[in-house]
Scaffold this motif. Sequence first.
Motif, PDB file in Angstrom:
ATOM      1  N   ARG A 134      38.169 -51.835  15.762  1.00  0.00           N
ATOM      2  CA  ARG A 134      36.720 -51.865  15.964  1.00  0.00           C
ATOM      3  C   ARG A 134      36.358 -52.505  17.300  1.00  0.00           C
ATOM      4  O   ARG A 134      35.390 -52.120  17.942  1.00  0.00           O
ATOM      5  CB  ARG A 134      36.042 -52.624  14.825  1.00  0.00           C
ATOM      6  N   SER A 135      37.149 -53.519  17.699  1.00  0.00           N
ATOM      7  CA  SER A 135      36.899 -54.213  18.966  1.00  0.00           C
ATOM      8  C   SER A 135      38.225 -54.705  19.530  1.00  0.00           C
ATOM      9  O   SER A 135      39.271 -54.634  18.865  1.00  0.00           O
ATOM     10  CB  SER A 135      35.934 -55.391  18.761  1.00  0.00           C
ATOM     11  N   ALA A 136      38.187 -55.224  20.752  1.00  0.00           N
ATOM     12  CA  ALA A 136      39.407 -55.612  21.459  1.00  0.00           C
ATOM     13  C   ALA A 136      40.234 -56.632  20.698  1.00  0.00           C
ATOM     14  O   ALA A 136      41.472 -56.560  20.677  1.00  0.00           O
ATOM     15  CB  ALA A 136      39.039 -56.163  22.842  1.00  0.00           C
ATOM     16  N   ASP A 137      39.580 -57.608  20.047  1.00  0.00           N
ATOM     17  CA  ASP A 137      40.337 -58.672  19.391  1.00  0.00           C
ATOM     18  C   ASP A 137      41.043 -58.209  18.122  1.00  0.00           C
ATOM     19  O   ASP A 137      41.852 -58.951  17.559  1.00  0.00           O
ATOM     20  CB  ASP A 137      39.422 -59.865  19.080  1.00  0.00           C
ATOM     21  N   LEU A 138      40.769 -56.985  17.685  1.00  0.00           N
ATOM     22  CA  LEU A 138      41.406 -56.471  16.472  1.00  0.00           C
ATOM     23  C   LEU A 138      42.544 -55.490  16.769  1.00  0.00           C
ATOM     24  O   LEU A 138      43.147 -54.944  15.844  1.00  0.00           O
ATOM     25  CB  LEU A 138      40.360 -55.804  15.576  1.00  0.00           C
ATOM     26  N   VAL A 139      42.834 -55.281  18.044  1.00  0.00           N
ATOM     27  CA  VAL A 139      43.969 -54.434  18.425  1.00  0.00           C
ATOM     28  C   VAL A 139      45.158 -55.355  18.683  1.00  0.00           C
ATOM     29  O   VAL A 139      45.281 -55.965  19.749  1.00  0.00           O
ATOM     30  CB  VAL A 139      43.646 -53.586  19.672  1.00  0.00           C
ATOM     31  N   ILE A 140      46.039 -55.466  17.691  1.00  0.00           N
ATOM     32  CA  ILE A 140      47.143 -56.426  17.757  1.00  0.00           C
ATOM     33  C   ILE A 140      48.418 -55.773  18.303  1.00  0.00           C
ATOM     34  O   ILE A 140      48.527 -54.555  18.375  1.00  0.00           O
ATOM     35  CB  ILE A 140      47.416 -57.038  16.369  1.00  0.00           C
ATOM     36  N   LEU A 141      49.365 -56.621  18.688  1.00  0.00           N
ATOM     37  CA  LEU A 141      50.713 -56.205  19.107  1.00  0.00           C
ATOM     38  C   LEU A 141      50.712 -55.226  20.280  1.00  0.00           C
ATOM     39  O   LEU A 141      51.613 -54.393  20.413  1.00  0.00           O
ATOM     40  CB  LEU A 141      51.483 -55.601  17.930  1.00  0.00           C
ATOM     41  N   LYS A 142      49.736 -55.351  21.154  1.00  0.00           N
ATOM     42  CA  LYS A 142      49.638 -54.428  22.292  1.00  0.00           C
ATOM     43  C   LYS A 142      50.864 -54.520  23.198  1.00  0.00           C
ATOM     44  O   LYS A 142      51.439 -53.504  23.579  1.00  0.00           O
ATOM     45  CB  LYS A 142      48.369 -54.732  23.104  1.00  0.00           C
ATOM     46  N   GLU A 143      51.264 -55.734  23.550  1.00  0.00           N
ATOM     47  CA  GLU A 143      52.388 -55.902  24.471  1.00  0.00           C
ATOM     48  C   GLU A 143      53.702 -55.492  23.822  1.00  0.00           C
ATOM     49  O   GLU A 143      54.571 -54.905  24.482  1.00  0.00           O
ATOM     50  CB  GLU A 143      52.446 -57.354  24.957  1.00  0.00           C
ATOM     51  N   GLU A 144      53.874 -55.809  22.553  1.00  0.00           N
ATOM     52  CA  GLU A 144      55.105 -55.433  21.855  1.00  0.00           C
ATOM     53  C   GLU A 144      55.263 -53.918  21.814  1.00  0.00           C
ATOM     54  O   GLU A 144      56.343 -53.374  22.055  1.00  0.00           O
ATOM     55  CB  GLU A 144      55.111 -55.995  20.436  1.00  0.00           C
ATOM     56  N   CYS A 145      54.178 -53.212  21.515  1.00  0.00           N
ATOM     57  CA  CYS A 145      54.227 -51.754  21.457  1.00  0.00           C
ATOM     58  C   CYS A 145      54.439 -51.153  22.847  1.00  0.00           C
ATOM     59  O   CYS A 145      55.208 -50.188  23.009  1.00  0.00           O
ATOM     60  CB  CYS A 145      52.947 -51.206  20.843  1.00  0.00           C
TER      61      CYS A 145
END
Length: 281
Positions: A134-145
């Motif tokens: 829904r927003s930036a703070d809810l997109v997790i594990l960006k760097e790992e992916c």
Amino acid sequence: MFKILSKEKLAPKEFSFWIEAPRIASHAKPGQFVSVRIAETGERIPLTIADFDAEAGNIRLIFQVVGKTTAAMSQLEAGDEIKDIAGPLGKASEVDKFGTVLLIGGGIGIAAIFPILRKLKQLGNRVIAILGGRSADLVILKEECKEFCDELIITTDDGSLGQKGLVTDAMRELATRGEKPEQVWCVGPSIMMKFCQLTAKELGWPIWVSLNPLMLDGTGMCGCCRVTIDGEIKFACVDGPEFDGHKVDWVEFMNRLAQYRDEEKISMEKYAAEVGEESWQ
């Protein structure tokens, strides 16, 4: 008893635990889950194994506070112990060298996508991932992916990160430029998986989804996790959790998820009044 080695808050209501569980870690594979009971009188809840280190003997569980048990789990700290963790359970993802693959993760579902994504890259696939929230703070594990992706696309409902829109918008954009993945995985809220399946059908793509129905024992004995796949009754804990998305009876699945919503709300409100809801916000 299973010792919590570390605790991290990834997003509002979303937490990550690394837990000492050598026997589970040594057998875990992408796509599998565990059944967790945090205390003697607690219920059992299924949680996807978000990561594992067989050599160190540790597993990573990432969960969202959605009810009393996950709220109580969020109150635990590094050094505390969890009563029971049974697993690994369920069938592992059917991964191989396919060519181009697409993985779609929404919200907490990104945690389930990550180990599949990593394994597919290790097998030599060209990996495209779409992560949505829904927003930036809810997109997790960006760097790992990102580490294991050839291309990473991020979408947010409010446009605060990546492109504004839904993961299905990104699917159509990939198709417009000529992408036709050999395999697609999608994990996230049930409504997101349903619409990703509909979009995949429109585009002529295959799609695997990971179902999270009501579950008790995790061994196929209680029957709580039954789902209808291609007109046949299956049990998500032993026949899944991954199924061909084009064969899922989505209406039945989503209705069953809502079966105890009123009771769950009452239980959660009572617990929040006891400990303070701000502790997991």
